[in-house]
Scaffold this active site. Structure first.
Site, mmCIF file in Angstrom:
data_model
loop_
_atom_site.group_PDB
_atom_site.id
_atom_site.type_symbol
_atom_site.label_atom_id
_atom_site.label_comp_id
_atom_site.label_asym_id
_atom_site.label_seq_id
_atom_site.Cartn_x
_atom_site.Cartn_y
_atom_site.Cartn_z
ATOM 1 N N TYR A 154 110.570 0.984 17.083
ATOM 2 C CA TYR A 154 111.484 1.438 16.024
ATOM 3 C C TYR A 154 112.811 1.892 16.639
ATOM 4 C CZ TYR A 154 113.148 4.064 11.917
ATOM 5 O OH TYR A 154 113.887 4.530 10.853
ATOM 6 N N ASN A 188 119.388 -2.027 3.883
ATOM 7 C CA ASN A 188 118.583 -0.798 3.936
ATOM 8 C C ASN A 188 117.111 -1.040 4.260
ATOM 9 O OD1 ASN A 188 117.709 2.056 3.010
ATOM 10 N ND2 ASN A 188 116.634 0.678 1.591
ATOM 11 N N VAL A 234 112.846 -9.932 3.029
ATOM 12 C CA VAL A 234 114.060 -10.228 3.807
ATOM 13 C C VAL A 234 113.771 -10.946 5.126
ATOM 14 C CG1 VAL A 234 115.530 -8.409 2.826
ATOM 15 C CG2 VAL A 234 114.086 -7.883 4.815
ATOM 16 N N SER A 244 114.739 -1.004 17.819
ATOM 17 C CA SER A 244 115.297 -1.810 16.718
ATOM 18 C C SER A 244 116.562 -1.156 16.163
ATOM 19 C CB SER A 244 114.257 -1.996 15.609
ATOM 20 O OG SER A 244 114.055 -0.806 14.861
ATOM 21 N N LYS A 245 116.567 0.176 16.072
ATOM 22 C CA LYS A 245 117.734 0.843 15.499
ATOM 23 C C LYS A 245 118.899 0.869 16.505
ATOM 24 C CE LYS A 245 115.943 1.764 11.415
ATOM 25 N NZ LYS A 245 116.409 1.080 10.190
ATOM 26 N N SER A 290 119.363 4.742 12.073
ATOM 27 C CA SER A 290 118.606 5.993 12.216
ATOM 28 C C SER A 290 119.167 6.779 13.388
ATOM 29 C CB SER A 290 117.132 5.674 12.495
ATOM 30 O OG SER A 290 116.435 6.850 12.841
ATOM 31 N N ILE A 312 114.316 12.006 6.419
ATOM 32 C CA ILE A 312 114.640 12.039 4.988
ATOM 33 C C ILE A 312 113.315 11.926 4.229
ATOM 34 C CG2 ILE A 312 115.899 10.865 3.113
ATOM 35 C CD1 ILE A 312 117.770 11.968 5.369
HETATM 36 P P1 NAI Z 1 110.857 3.329 2.248
HETATM 37 O O1 NAI Z 1 109.625 2.825 2.896
HETATM 38 O O2 NAI Z 1 110.750 4.088 0.992
HETATM 39 O O3 NAI Z 1 111.894 2.156 2.001
HETATM 40 C C1 NAI Z 1 111.970 0.998 2.773
HETATM 41 C C2 NAI Z 1 112.110 -0.147 1.830
HETATM 42 O O4 NAI Z 1 112.253 -1.357 2.562
HETATM 43 C C3 NAI Z 1 110.847 -0.286 0.966
HETATM 44 O O5 NAI Z 1 111.235 -0.488 -0.385
HETATM 45 C C4 NAI Z 1 110.196 -1.499 1.551
HETATM 46 O O6 NAI Z 1 109.383 -2.202 0.614
HETATM 47 C C5 NAI Z 1 111.412 -2.306 1.981
HETATM 48 N N1 NAI Z 1 111.045 -3.351 2.911
HETATM 49 C C6 NAI Z 1 110.363 -3.246 4.067
HETATM 50 N N2 NAI Z 1 110.160 -4.447 4.601
HETATM 51 C C7 NAI Z 1 110.747 -5.344 3.766
HETATM 52 C C8 NAI Z 1 110.875 -6.741 3.768
HETATM 53 N N3 NAI Z 1 110.341 -7.490 4.742
HETATM 54 N N4 NAI Z 1 111.556 -7.336 2.751
HETATM 55 C C9 NAI Z 1 112.078 -6.600 1.743
HETATM 56 N N5 NAI Z 1 111.969 -5.261 1.689
HETATM 57 C C10 NAI Z 1 111.317 -4.653 2.685
HETATM 58 O O7 NAI Z 1 111.589 4.185 3.374
HETATM 59 P P2 NAI Z 1 113.073 4.755 3.494
HETATM 60 O O8 NAI Z 1 112.928 6.006 4.254
HETATM 61 O O9 NAI Z 1 113.752 4.749 2.197
HETATM 62 O O10 NAI Z 1 113.742 3.668 4.464
HETATM 63 C C11 NAI Z 1 114.967 3.010 4.195
HETATM 64 C C12 NAI Z 1 115.717 2.826 5.489
HETATM 65 O O11 NAI Z 1 116.065 4.117 6.004
HETATM 66 C C13 NAI Z 1 114.923 2.130 6.596
HETATM 67 O O12 NAI Z 1 115.752 1.192 7.241
HETATM 68 C C14 NAI Z 1 114.564 3.268 7.534
HETATM 69 O O13 NAI Z 1 114.390 2.845 8.862
HETATM 70 C C15 NAI Z 1 115.782 4.162 7.378
HETATM 71 N N6 NAI Z 1 115.552 5.546 7.789
HETATM 72 C C16 NAI Z 1 114.663 6.363 7.129
HETATM 73 C C17 NAI Z 1 114.452 7.645 7.577
HETATM 74 C C18 NAI Z 1 113.499 8.578 6.912
HETATM 75 O O14 NAI Z 1 113.166 9.634 7.500
HETATM 76 N N7 NAI Z 1 113.038 8.303 5.704
HETATM 77 C C19 NAI Z 1 115.176 8.181 8.754
HETATM 78 C C20 NAI Z 1 116.105 7.249 9.340
HETATM 79 C C21 NAI Z 1 116.269 5.993 8.872
#
Ligand code: NAI
Length: 258
Positions: free
Chosen positions: A156, A92, A66, A159-160, A143, A189
């Site tokens: 981070y 996401n 992205v 950014s949020k 977040s 999460i």
């Molecule tokens: P995750 O690491 O499993 O998922 C993030 C996804 O974004 C991955 O599939 C990754 O490959 C993709 N990604 C990252 N950079 C990318 C790029 N340049 N182009 C395309 N895809 C890209 O982690 P999660 O936890 O599912 O994160 C999803 C969202 O939730 C994020 O925005 C994160 O900041 C947010 N979040 C997560 C929390 C947690 O505790 N897991 C808490 C609060 C927010």
């Protein structure tokens, strides 16, 4: 529930964690899914867990980064080419990098800002003309770190917080075109995001244990709990909600140490 019958929904970062959980949840409700991720194999295995329902086509899989401008354009163009419309954009994809004002490099800062803010600015910009046509909506995955200050994850958090401004400003800018823009703001999460940032298994187990005291509900959350909220905001059931910053964090945003 079949809230997404005939609705074309793009989910970025769909190959794992919250994005994958959201894709699976929306597939059950009839969404015409566009799954965006960088890892083709992971994307395929998520698509396999999203069998179409209510007459939807097979999920469209787009391997893309992205942050690459041409990829962002290809995500929107391919979606329109294939489905002729766009109803919902779920921004996401995101990354976490630990670091303080003393330890973060400028490269870390740029990397986090590029994924968590700039790419969402760009993708949303490209999606807007198509969302105007459908009176569609955007859900950003922010977040609790955008709403509260936690030391040690400076870029981070910044950014949020920027993403939350993006959500609210764009909601106001597009309201008269019938487009809604909202965010979910999760607490901890259970996904791979922390391990991707270098946390080992033992440290992650300790972090989840600690999360029992940092979340009022006494635990970390799971991906389905976030998916439910994303789906609600993206659905017509939230037709009078825009510019909302919705904590999905077991009450963490309300807490103060005492
Ligand atoms: P995750 O690491 O499993 O998922 C993030 C996804 O974004 C991955 O599939 C990754 O490959 C993709 N990604 C990252 N950079 C990318 C790029 N340049 N182009 C395309 N895809 C890209 O982690 P999660 O936890 O599912 O994160 C999803 C969202 O939730 C994020 O925005 C994160 O900041 C947010 N979040 C997560 C929390 C947690 O505790 N897991 C808490 C609060 C927010």
């Amino acid at each position: 529930m079949a809230d997404f019958v005939n609705k074309v929904v793009i989910v970025t970062g769909a190959s794992s964690g919250i994005g994958a959980g959201t894709a699976e949840f929306l597939a059950k409700q009839g969404a015409w899914l566009v799954l965006v991720g960088r890892n083709e194999e992971n994307l395929k295995s998520v698509a396999a867990k999203c069998p179409p329902t209510h007459g939807a086509p097979q999920p469209l899989q787009i391997v893309a980064d992205v942050t690459i401008e041409a990829d962002a354009k290809r995500i929107i163009d391919t979606t329109i080419e294939k489905f002729q419309k766009l109803n919902v954009l779920v921004n996401n994809a995101g990354i976490l990098k630990r670091g303080t004002i003393e330890t973060s490099t400028l490269e870390d800062y740029d990397t986090v800002m590029n994924v968590n803010v700039r790419s969402i600015f760009h993708l949303t910009q490209l999606a807007v003309p198509h969302l105007i046509a459908t009176k569609g909506n955007v859900v950003n995955v922010s977040s609790v770190n955008g709403m509260r200050s936690f030391p040690g994850v400076l870029a981070y958090n910044m950014s949020k917080a920027a993403l939350d401004q993006l959500t609210q400003c764009v909601a106001l800018e597009l309201a008269d075109r019938g487009i809604r823009v909202n965010s979910v703001n999760p607490g901890v999460i259970v996904t791979n995001i922390h391990k991707r940032d270098g946390m080992d298994e033992a440290a992650y187990a300790a972090f989840l244990e600690h999360s029992k005291s940092t979340h009022a509900l006494g635990r970390a959350g799971n991906t389905i709990e976030v998916a439910e909220s994303i789906a609600f905001l993206a659905s017509e059931r939230a037709s009078f909600i825009t510019g909302a910053i919705l904590p999905v964090d077991g009450g963490r945003h309300s807490m103060c140490p005492r």
